[in-house]
Design a protein around this motif. Structure first.
Motif, mmCIF file in Angstrom:
data_model
loop_
_atom_site.group_PDB
_atom_site.id
_atom_site.type_symbol
_atom_site.label_atom_id
_atom_site.label_comp_id
_atom_site.label_asym_id
_atom_site.label_seq_id
_atom_site.Cartn_x
_atom_site.Cartn_y
_atom_site.Cartn_z
ATOM 1 N N LEU A 94 43.238 -16.704 57.782
ATOM 2 C CA LEU A 94 42.125 -17.575 57.404
ATOM 3 C C LEU A 94 42.397 -19.047 57.717
ATOM 4 O O LEU A 94 41.487 -19.871 57.658
ATOM 5 N N LEU A 95 43.649 -19.365 58.042
ATOM 6 C CA LEU A 95 44.075 -20.763 58.140
ATOM 7 C C LEU A 95 44.066 -21.312 59.559
ATOM 8 O O LEU A 95 44.243 -22.518 59.756
ATOM 9 N N GLY A 96 43.892 -20.468 60.563
ATOM 10 C CA GLY A 96 43.809 -20.959 61.938
ATOM 11 C C GLY A 96 45.161 -21.132 62.590
ATOM 12 O O GLY A 96 46.208 -20.786 62.032
ATOM 13 N N ASP A 97 45.142 -21.718 63.783
ATOM 14 C CA ASP A 97 46.350 -21.826 64.600
ATOM 15 C C ASP A 97 47.057 -23.161 64.476
ATOM 16 O O ASP A 97 48.165 -23.327 64.987
ATOM 17 N N GLY A 98 46.438 -24.132 63.822
ATOM 18 C CA GLY A 98 47.026 -25.455 63.725
ATOM 19 C C GLY A 98 47.630 -25.729 62.362
ATOM 20 O O GLY A 98 47.593 -24.888 61.461
ATOM 21 N N PRO A 99 48.208 -26.919 62.175
ATOM 22 C CA PRO A 99 48.793 -27.294 60.884
ATOM 23 C C PRO A 99 47.741 -27.277 59.777
ATOM 24 O O PRO A 99 46.560 -27.553 60.013
ATOM 25 N N PHE A 100 48.180 -26.945 58.574
ATOM 26 C CA PHE A 100 47.270 -26.892 57.428
ATOM 27 C C PHE A 100 47.945 -27.483 56.203
ATOM 28 O O PHE A 100 49.158 -27.410 56.034
ATOM 29 N N LEU A 101 47.125 -28.072 55.342
ATOM 30 C CA LEU A 101 47.580 -28.660 54.088
ATOM 31 C C LEU A 101 47.575 -27.598 53.000
ATOM 32 O O LEU A 101 46.642 -26.811 52.908
ATOM 33 N N GLN A 117 49.913 -35.812 57.525
ATOM 34 C CA GLN A 117 49.956 -35.212 58.843
ATOM 35 C C GLN A 117 51.295 -34.519 59.046
ATOM 36 O O GLN A 117 52.270 -34.821 58.356
ATOM 37 N N LEU A 118 51.329 -33.619 60.014
ATOM 38 C CA LEU A 118 52.566 -32.930 60.377
ATOM 39 C C LEU A 118 53.102 -33.559 61.653
ATOM 40 O O LEU A 118 52.453 -33.473 62.707
ATOM 41 N N PRO A 119 54.277 -34.202 61.602
ATOM 42 C CA PRO A 119 54.859 -34.750 62.835
ATOM 43 C C PRO A 119 55.065 -33.651 63.882
ATOM 44 O O PRO A 119 55.271 -32.486 63.549
ATOM 45 N N ALA A 120 55.016 -34.051 65.141
ATOM 46 C CA ALA A 120 55.015 -33.086 66.237
ATOM 47 C C ALA A 120 56.235 -32.172 66.230
ATOM 48 O O ALA A 120 56.163 -31.012 66.629
ATOM 49 N N HIS A 121 57.361 -32.660 65.776
ATOM 50 C CA HIS A 121 58.607 -31.880 65.831
ATOM 51 C C HIS A 121 58.813 -31.006 64.590
ATOM 52 O O HIS A 121 59.756 -30.233 64.529
ATOM 53 N N LEU A 123 58.039 -28.293 61.387
ATOM 54 C CA LEU A 123 57.358 -27.075 60.965
ATOM 55 C C LEU A 123 56.749 -27.241 59.580
ATOM 56 O O LEU A 123 55.844 -26.510 59.206
ATOM 57 N N GLY A 124 57.267 -28.204 58.829
ATOM 58 C CA GLY A 124 56.740 -28.475 57.499
ATOM 59 C C GLY A 124 56.953 -29.934 57.149
ATOM 60 O O GLY A 124 57.940 -30.556 57.574
ATOM 61 N N HIS A 164 53.055 -25.767 59.672
ATOM 62 C CA HIS A 164 52.577 -25.133 60.899
ATOM 63 C C HIS A 164 52.687 -23.620 60.723
ATOM 64 O O HIS A 164 53.651 -23.147 60.103
ATOM 65 N N PRO A 165 51.750 -22.838 61.241
ATOM 66 C CA PRO A 165 51.850 -21.378 61.104
ATOM 67 C C PRO A 165 53.173 -20.806 61.602
ATOM 68 O O PRO A 165 53.629 -19.772 61.105
ATOM 69 N N ARG A 166 53.832 -21.493 62.544
ATOM 70 C CA ARG A 166 55.108 -20.984 63.072
ATOM 71 C C ARG A 166 56.188 -20.921 62.000
ATOM 72 O O ARG A 166 57.149 -20.155 62.125
#
Length: 224
Positions: A94-101, A117-121, A123-124, A164-166
């Protein structure tokens, strides 16, 4: 995502008939305040997980139209709460492929969610706060924007983070806590953080709940 599946054992008997996120502080359910703030911050899609008395949560929030939001529900089942990590894992579709709060439903804060925001490098990205009296030892260390498990001084994890979902790759929708997953990636420098010095309260006991209710009812605190 708002985490709203906990049983609220420490809040009993208040939570025997009412799920903790629907307890009213200053005349408004706790979760309503999060939804107000998310809408003001520009969010439009929100996932809410639930287990204990979850049908009450769905009835109270509906589709989210009242806030200009679209609310999706991740139902875990009465008595089958999956803890923080498992609850997020189950909700990933339900949360999609991008970063989520992700926000713990039982905290109160005047933090502006729009600035997270989630910095590019990473995962959390964790929001850390000064250690409250009931948790003097803290949780993690913040050093040059990186969150570490060991060292001093420690700060307390607020229950608010961007992921990030990863981070959840390979996880299963079974009960497990989030913290060990975060710790696994800290040595790699993949967990970042920030120190929030505004108002924050873990509404985890009847005493702290009553403190917040008095503060909001008297107009002595931020109404976020």
């Amino acid at each position: 995502m708002i985490l709203a599946a906990g049983r609220g054992e420490r809040m009993r008997p208040l939570t025997d008939q009412t799920p903790k996120p629907l307890l009213r502080a200053g005349g408004k359910p706790l979760i309503f305040r999060h939804l107000d703030k998310l809408a003001r911050a520009g969010f439009r899609q929100v996932v809410v997980n639930h287990a204990h008395l979850g049908e009450q949560i769905e009835r109270a929030l509906g589709t989210g139209e009242h806030w200009g939001l679209r609310i999706h529900y991740s139902a875990e089942g009465q008595g089958r709460a999956l803890e923080t990590g498992g609850g997020i894992c189950k909700a990933l579709p339900l949360l999609g492929d991008g970063p989520f709060l992700v926000i713990n439903g039982d905290v109160f804060t005047d933090l502006d969610y729009a600035g997270l925001q989630l910095p590019a490098h990473s995962l959390g990205h964790l929001v850390l706060v000064d250690n409250p009296d009931h948790h003097p030892g803290g949780d993690f260390v913040l050093k040059q924007g990186r969150v570490l498990e060991r060292g001093q001084p420690k700060l307390t994890f607020s229950g608010i983070g961007v992921y990030h979902p990863r981070l959840f790759q390979g996880c299963e929708a079974i009960p497990f806590p989030l913290a060990p997953l975060l710790r696994r990636h800290m040595p790699e420098g993949r967990i970042s953080g920030e120190h929030f010095e505004g108002y924050w309260l873990d509404v985890g006991t009847p005493e702290r709940y009553q403190l917040l209710d008095r503060m909001l009812s008297n107009g002595t605190g931020n109404q976020s």
